[in-house]
Design a protein around this motif. Structure first.
Motif, mmCIF file in Angstrom:
data_model
loop_
_atom_site.group_PDB
_atom_site.id
_atom_site.type_symbol
_atom_site.label_atom_id
_atom_site.label_comp_id
_atom_site.label_asym_id
_atom_site.label_seq_id
_atom_site.Cartn_x
_atom_site.Cartn_y
_atom_site.Cartn_z
ATOM 1 N N GLY A 133 143.070 57.296 82.272
ATOM 2 C CA GLY A 133 141.802 58.091 81.695
ATOM 3 C C GLY A 133 142.475 59.626 81.821
ATOM 4 O O GLY A 133 143.514 59.775 81.777
ATOM 5 N N ASP A 134 141.453 60.480 81.244
ATOM 6 C CA ASP A 134 141.965 62.060 81.389
ATOM 7 C C ASP A 134 140.900 62.611 82.174
ATOM 8 O O ASP A 134 139.755 62.097 82.770
ATOM 9 N N ALA A 135 141.224 63.881 82.563
ATOM 10 C CA ALA A 135 140.614 64.738 83.389
ATOM 11 C C ALA A 135 140.007 65.907 82.667
ATOM 12 O O ALA A 135 141.030 66.594 82.606
ATOM 13 N N GLY A 136 139.186 65.942 81.982
ATOM 14 C CA GLY A 136 138.865 66.683 80.544
ATOM 15 C C GLY A 136 139.595 66.645 79.822
ATOM 16 O O GLY A 136 139.741 65.412 79.183
ATOM 17 N N SER A 137 140.438 67.553 79.478
ATOM 18 C CA SER A 137 141.485 67.429 78.241
ATOM 19 C C SER A 137 143.019 67.191 78.742
ATOM 20 O O SER A 137 143.850 67.132 78.060
ATOM 21 N N ILE A 138 142.880 66.835 80.065
ATOM 22 C CA ILE A 138 144.298 66.508 80.550
ATOM 23 C C ILE A 138 144.461 65.003 80.641
ATOM 24 O O ILE A 138 143.771 64.468 81.599
ATOM 25 N N PRO A 139 145.466 64.427 80.034
ATOM 26 C CA PRO A 139 145.859 62.824 80.150
ATOM 27 C C PRO A 139 146.403 62.691 81.587
ATOM 28 O O PRO A 139 147.312 63.331 81.963
ATOM 29 N N VAL A 140 146.196 61.623 82.269
ATOM 30 C CA VAL A 140 146.691 61.248 83.306
ATOM 31 C C VAL A 140 147.271 59.929 83.273
ATOM 32 O O VAL A 140 146.607 58.926 82.605
ATOM 33 N N TYR A 141 148.730 59.736 83.512
ATOM 34 C CA TYR A 141 149.438 58.553 83.576
ATOM 35 C C TYR A 141 149.860 58.000 84.892
ATOM 36 O O TYR A 141 149.885 58.781 85.685
ATOM 37 N N THR A 142 150.240 56.692 84.592
ATOM 38 C CA THR A 142 150.635 56.025 86.030
ATOM 39 C C THR A 142 151.990 55.390 85.340
ATOM 40 O O THR A 142 152.050 54.796 84.273
ATOM 41 N N TYR A 143 152.955 55.635 85.963
ATOM 42 C CA TYR A 143 154.380 55.133 85.893
ATOM 43 C C TYR A 143 154.786 54.342 87.018
ATOM 44 O O TYR A 143 155.247 54.925 88.351
ATOM 45 N N VAL A 144 154.774 53.171 87.150
ATOM 46 C CA VAL A 144 155.498 52.252 88.281
ATOM 47 C C VAL A 144 156.446 51.331 87.831
ATOM 48 O O VAL A 144 156.647 50.638 86.535
ATOM 49 N N PHE A 145 156.963 50.536 88.915
ATOM 50 C CA PHE A 145 157.987 49.644 88.610
ATOM 51 C C PHE A 145 157.208 48.356 87.917
ATOM 52 O O PHE A 145 156.326 48.153 88.739
ATOM 53 N N PRO A 146 157.496 47.614 87.030
ATOM 54 C CA PRO A 146 157.193 46.619 86.616
ATOM 55 C C PRO A 146 156.538 45.414 87.319
ATOM 56 O O PRO A 146 155.422 44.844 87.240
ATOM 57 N N GLU A 147 157.469 45.093 88.568
ATOM 58 C CA GLU A 147 157.098 44.094 89.579
ATOM 59 C C GLU A 147 155.467 44.609 90.127
ATOM 60 O O GLU A 147 154.885 43.990 91.048
ATOM 61 N N ASN A 148 155.511 46.161 90.325
ATOM 62 C CA ASN A 148 154.002 46.662 90.987
ATOM 63 C C ASN A 148 153.084 46.816 90.050
ATOM 64 O O ASN A 148 152.125 47.659 90.484
ATOM 65 N N LYS A 149 153.086 46.515 88.858
ATOM 66 C CA LYS A 149 152.083 46.736 87.843
ATOM 67 C C LYS A 149 150.844 46.808 88.022
ATOM 68 O O LYS A 149 149.887 47.491 88.206
ATOM 69 N N GLU A 150 150.225 45.575 88.656
ATOM 70 C CA GLU A 150 148.815 45.103 88.744
ATOM 71 C C GLU A 150 148.464 45.971 89.840
ATOM 72 O O GLU A 150 147.390 46.813 89.821
ATOM 73 N N GLN A 151 148.941 46.129 91.093
ATOM 74 C CA GLN A 151 148.578 46.769 92.293
ATOM 75 C C GLN A 151 148.670 48.573 92.031
ATOM 76 O O GLN A 151 147.990 49.347 92.387
ATOM 77 N N GLY A 152 149.782 48.720 91.310
ATOM 78 C CA GLY A 152 149.963 50.293 91.044
ATOM 79 C C GLY A 152 149.294 50.868 89.943
ATOM 80 O O GLY A 152 148.646 51.709 90.283
ATOM 81 N N PHE A 153 148.690 50.095 88.962
ATOM 82 C CA PHE A 153 147.729 50.684 87.989
ATOM 83 C C PHE A 153 146.546 50.846 88.794
ATOM 84 O O PHE A 153 145.779 51.803 88.399
#
Length: 527
Positions: A217-237
């Motif tokens: 999602g975004d915080a106002g106009s600031i996009p927020v991203y998540t970058y994790v190792f694929p093996e931790n995708k479910e918990q990391g996201f």
């Protein structure tokens, strides 16, 4: 940054940092463009740096920090320096690249530096816990010079572009916005990130790994991203998504976010978290950490304090770490209530007192000249946070937050000394804070208060004696509670006497019930 590394690693890292920047700078870097080539075949980095410099004095030569290959073969070797395609003579020693070029005061020059080598530090080339190869910048405090020719101290801030060429299976994250991603022959990919805000080198980074990417999602106009190792995708996201809910607290209370995106990145940083501007790196197991909200609140606070508004030199690093510590506590107070703040301040106080038993030094620690890892201590973090907590109680919430907003507005994109903060808080609160900053920031120790009290039944009063047991006297206000009643006592002398009326003899007298004073207390009832 959040501290999460062993004493063994601490010892290894302290020998890898560059010497302190002690002389007045002769130039101000305006812009870096780092073109970095990485490969899976070996750990050699091939680099081309374009450094645009404004000179503050007339010079016949100048120096950038860059670590030369050591006896283990790790370091950067420069092959050419040019200005407008013209070769410029240069020399290298262990830590410095000397460029023998003349320049006049206020003139602007761009230099192109070609170099390569295996980083001794700063760019961590390793494998993650799943056995996959990764490359992560990790520059704090002044480790960037191990892979980047630069002015490696916080007082010189500049814009930066990273242009990374790497095998095409990797994702690349960096400061700023991604402006180009081009597939190249031979299974390579070029990725270009551009940051237009002014950054110190300590928070300029790249991360190159196999990533799973999410946009919670975004915080106002600031996009927020998540970058994790694929093996931790479910918990990391899931766990990293809390970041989008933290950002609005700081935007509302401190000021606008200085960068155009925020990426939260699972990484190989040696720290628990590293506040790289717009691209925060977290330790490898952070995706399953129960303390992820606290960790993220700390690192996100750094985007304002440490990154955008930076300390002028590392002796004032509490302006980064103390702020991030207390802003985390304020975020958690706002979300979970005042009792959470009290518990955290009480725990922070114990850490300060424990640290003082091992090393007695002021918050602004000018004795540390080059081994800046020493400054990652309870003075810079918890005591710095306590200074802000006591300042908030002294000024009141309205004046405190006004001062914080004004401080950020003034130093966003620049650098501050502690004196700059003091001046702004004095203006916001309409108070002279010289004594406050002198006793809490520039000098050592804490008040050690011996409190004796007795109840005078005939007069219906409590007679109180507060003795300062420590050598140097403090001036402070002490709150004591008798049941539900709160009393405030001015403590300025070695021995302080106070009397106040009570309806009946209290069962106990409790000092500092609201956890507002960094002190130790002993309480006894007299006859």
């Amino acid at each position: 940054m959040y501290k999460a590394f062993s004493l063994v690693l601490f010892g290894l890292m302290t020998c890898l940092v560059a010497k302190a920047q002690t002389a007045a700078p002769v130039f101000d870097v305006q812009h870096y463009r780092f073109a970095i080539q990485l490969t899976d075949a070996n750990d050699t980095l091939k680099g081309q740096a374009e450094v645009r410099i404004k000179f503050l004095k007339d010079v016949n030569s100048f120096q950038l920090s860059l670590a030369r290959p050591n006896d283990k073969g790790k370091g950067m070797l420069v092959s050419a320096v040019t200005e407008d395609t013209k070769n410029v003579p240069f020399t290298q020693d262990d830590e410095l690249l000397t460029i023998n070029a003349s320049a006049k005061t206020n003139s602007l020059h761009s230099y192109n530096i070609v170099y390569q080598g295996i980083p001794a530090d700063g760019l961590i080339i390793s494998t993650n816990k799943f056995g996959h190869r990764t490359f992560f910048g990790d520059n704090w405090p002044n480790r960037a010079h191990n892979w980047l020719p630069c002015a490696d101290y916080p007082g010189d801030k500049a814009q930066v572009d990273f242009v990374v060429t790497a095998p095409d299976h990797y994702g690349v994250i960096s400061n700023g916005l991604k402006v180009e991603e081009t597939v190249l022959p031979n299974h390579l990919k070029l990725t270009h990130w551009k940051e237009t805000a002014q950054l110190p080198t300590k928070v300029m980074v790249i991360g190159v790994a196999d990533f799973a990417i999410d946009h919670p999602g975004d915080a106002g106009s600031i996009p927020v991203y998540t970058y994790v190792f694929p093996e931790n995708k479910e918990q990391g996201f899931k766990s990293y998504a809390i970041a989008k809910n933290i950002l609005p607290f700081y935007i509302k209370n401190v000021g606008p976010f200085a960068y155009k995106k925020l990426a939260n990145v699972q990484s190989k940083t040696i720290f628990g978290g590293m506040e790289n501007a717009g691209a925060i790196f977290y330790f490898e197991n952070s995706t399953t950490s129960p303390g992820i909200e606290e960790l993220m609140a700390h690192e996100i606070a750094h985007q304002w304090f440490g990154d955008a508004a930076s300390e002028k030199n590392f002796g004032h690093v509490w302006l980064s770490e103390g702020f991030a510590t207390y802003m985390t506590n304020l975020y958690l107070e706002n979300k979970y209530g005042i009792d959470t703040l009290k518990k955290r301040e009480a725990a922070d106080r114990e850490m300060v007192l424990s640290f003082e038993k091992r090393r007695l030094t002021p918050i602004v620690d000018t004795a540390v000249k080059d081994d800046y890892m020493q400054l990652l201590n309870a003075n810079s973090y918890q005591k710095g946070g306590w200074v802000l907590h006591m300042l908030r109680r002294k000024l009141g919430d309205e004046a405190f937050w006004k001062g914080i907003r004004n401080y950020y507005a003034k130093y966003n994109g620049g650098n501050a000394y502690t004196s700059g903060l003091q001046k702004i808080m004095e203006q916001a609160g309409g108070q002279d804070l010289k004594q406050f900053f002198e006793q809490w920031v520039y000098k050592t120790g804490h008040p050690d208060l011996d409190i004796t009290w007795k109840y005078n039944a005939a007069k219906g009063i409590i007679e109180l004696k507060v003795t300062q047991k420590q050598e140097r006297l403090f001036k402070l206000q002490l709150e004591v509670a008798t049941g539900k009643h709160l009393h405030t006592i001015n403590v300025n002398e070695r021995i302080n006497i106070a009397r106040f009326k009570v309806a009946s003899k209290p069962k106990e007298l409790k000092p500092d019930p609201n956890v507002n004073l960094l002190a130790t207390f002993t309480v006894s009832e007299g006859n």
